[in-house]
Design a protein around this motif. Sequence first.
Motif: not given
Length: 301
Positions: A216-217, A232, A262, A275, A277-278, A281-282
Motif C-alpha cells: 500500500p505504501v 501506490s 498516514g 502520505t 493512509l487510514d 490500513a496501517l
Amino acid sequence: MSPGEKLDPIPDTFILQPPVFHPVVPYVTTIFGGLRAGKMVMLQGEVPLGARRFQVDFQCGCSLHPRPDIAIHFNPRFHTTKPHVICNTLYQGRWQAEARWPQVALQRGSGFLILFLFGNEEMKVSVNGQHFLHYRYRLPLSRVDTLGIFGDIVVTAVGFLNTSPFLLGSPRLEVPCSLPLPRGLWPGQVIVLRGLVLPEPKDFMLRLLDEAARAPVTLRASFADRTLAWVSRWGQKRLISAPFLFYPQRFFEVLLLCQEGGLKLALNGQALGATALDQQALERLRGLHISGSVQLYSVHH
C-alpha cells in the motif's frame, strides 16, 4: 505538511540528532544526551594527500580554558616513518599512557567510513567495514557530551546512531532485505533507516507490505531523474516536491513517522511531506522491504 515544517516530537530512543554534512574543521559539537553504551558515531570523509595527522576527541565539555578532559582521543598519524594510530585520555590537563596501533587502516588521498561503537566498558572502531581497534574507558562514558574533530581531514558527514537488533554486518540488512512488523503500525511509531548510497546508484525503494504481500505504501528515489515519490500499489506516482537529498557515496537517514491518517517523511533531518493512509490500513502492515542502490547500517522500528 509542507517542506520545512517540523515533525512532531519523537522519543530519543529513535532519533539521537540530525546528521551533519560538510562541517568545517576544526569542528566541535554537542552530543545530544551525552554518550552511553549502545550509541554509535559515524564519520565519513577523506584523508588529504598531504595529511600529517588528525584527531577525533570525545570530550567532557567544550571549554577552552581550562581544557576539558578528553575521555577518548583517536589520533591517526601519517607523517612519521611508520604511520600509526594513538588512543589516549586527557585527565585534569595530563595525558595518560598511550595506546598505540602500528597500522593506520586509512590512506592519504582516499575516502573512509569510520564507526565508533560505544559498549559498556570499551569503544570499538571499524574502518571501511573492518574492525580496527578497541579502547577501554579510563573515564566514565557518561561524562562525555562533546565531539571534537581537528587536523588534516575532510569531513563529508557525521551521524549519531543508536544500535538496534538489525545493525551493521547483520545478514538481515543485506539489500534487498525484508524485515517483519509483527504488530503493524500505530500512531507515534517511527521507522528509521540509515545507510550509504552506492557509487553509481540507480534507485532506492522502501515498501510497506500488508499480510497479502501487497505494498500500500512505497517510497521510491530515482537517481536517473533525481526524483522522490510516493507510489501506490496501482502504479500511481505522486512526486515529493523537495530538494533531492540522496547523493552517491553519501550517508543518508530516512524517517517515517506514523500518525493518525498516514505517514510523515523526513530525509536527513528535513521534513518532506506526508502520505494518507487510514488506521486500519496501517494496522494491517506486516513487513518492511528495502531494495536498491544502498548499503544499510541500521534499521529501527
